[in-house]
Design a protein around this motif. Structure first.
Motif, short mmCIF file in Angstrom:
data_model
loop_
_atom_site.label_atom_id
_atom_site.label_comp_id
_atom_site.label_asym_id
_atom_site.label_seq_id
_atom_site.Cartn_x
_atom_site.Cartn_y
_atom_site.Cartn_z
N ARG A 49 30.65 -21.50 52.94
CA ARG A 49 31.06 -21.51 51.95
C ARG A 49 32.30 -20.82 52.12
N SER A 52 32.96 -21.06 46.24
CA SER A 52 31.99 -21.87 45.69
C SER A 52 31.80 -23.69 46.49
N ASP A 53 33.06 -23.95 47.10
CA ASP A 53 33.64 -24.47 47.79
C ASP A 53 32.82 -24.84 49.03
N ASP A 108 25.22 -27.71 43.20
CA ASP A 108 25.92 -28.06 45.41
C ASP A 108 25.67 -29.62 45.51
N LYS A 111 28.48 -31.46 44.57
CA LYS A 111 29.71 -31.32 45.77
C LYS A 111 29.89 -31.35 47.01
N GLN A 115 32.29 -34.72 48.51
CA GLN A 115 33.05 -33.98 50.12
C GLN A 115 32.61 -34.87 50.87
#
Length: 218
Positions: A49, A52-53, A108, A111, A115
């Motif tokens: 990570r 948080s990404d 999560d 996300k 991505q």
């Protein structure tokens, strides 16, 4: 230094690759030392990570074994379905309310789906579980890692984790047979007939060795 030196000597004699499980509470200097001695670290997608990404593939370290999961994590299908959270809640070892933990997990996953879609690894806005698992492995295949691995549990669609850290007799650690998504046991001799096995291996081969001719990708 003496322990590592002996290990590397024996690895050289056996023509083996050494991978350090440098996760959890391992200090940064340990990773630097392992790298300098030619020992691969372990980089697991869920833990890589930037805040948080999720860390993009090009930011993975080269001296590592990259994986979607390990033996101490739930199979990816079980992870996506939050099976591990339900087990931990039932065992009384989940550190937060179940619904709160699930909401964090689903955020999560959302996300990561975005991505993967932005990277061109997912075409559908609402991918199937199978499509998402393949995309996650293509993601790992795009990293700089010297070694990328696939877990058999992900290839056959297993749901149950082999090991639940923090338990002794509360959970049948290391006693769970490899099974498919319906809970049917899978024998080694049957692996070649599972569609998921061929798909996940092909997905990794395409990205890890794109320069190889088709007849050498075996």
């Amino acid at each position: 230094e003496a322990t590592v030196g002996i290990m590397l000597l024996e690895a050289a004699r056996a023509h083996a690759v050494v991978v350090g499980e440098d996760l959890g509470t391992v200090e940064d200097w340990v990773r630097d030392y392992l790298r300098d001695r030619g020992i691969l670290g372990t980089s697991v997608l869920w833990f890589e990570r930037n805040g948080s990404d999720f860390r993009p593939p090009e930011q993975y370290r080269e001296m590592c074994m990259a994986a979607v999961n390990t033996h101490d994590l739930p199979p990816t299908l079980g992870f996506l379905r939050a099976v591990h959270l339900e087990v931990q809640d039932r065992l009384g070892i989940l550190p937060q309310p179940l619904e709160e933990a699930k909401n964090t997990l689903y955020d999560d996953i959302a996300k990561l789906v975005e991505q993967l879609r932005n990277m061109g690894l997912l075409e559908n806005d609402y991918p199937t579980e199978s499509e998402l698992i393949l995309a996650l492995h293509r993601f790992i295949g795009k990293t700089r890692a010297k070694l990328s691995v696939v877990s058999l549990v992900d290839a056959v669609g297993d749901l149950r984790m082999q090991n639940q850290p923090g338990t002794n007799n509360e959970y049948p650690n290391w006693r769970i047979p490899l099974s498919d998504s319906l809970g049917r046991s899978v024998k080694v001799e049957e692996l070649e007939y599972y569609v998921g096995v061929g798909e996940i291996c092909e997905a990794m081969r395409e990205l890890v060795n794109p320069q190889l001719p088709e007849d050498s990708k075996s």
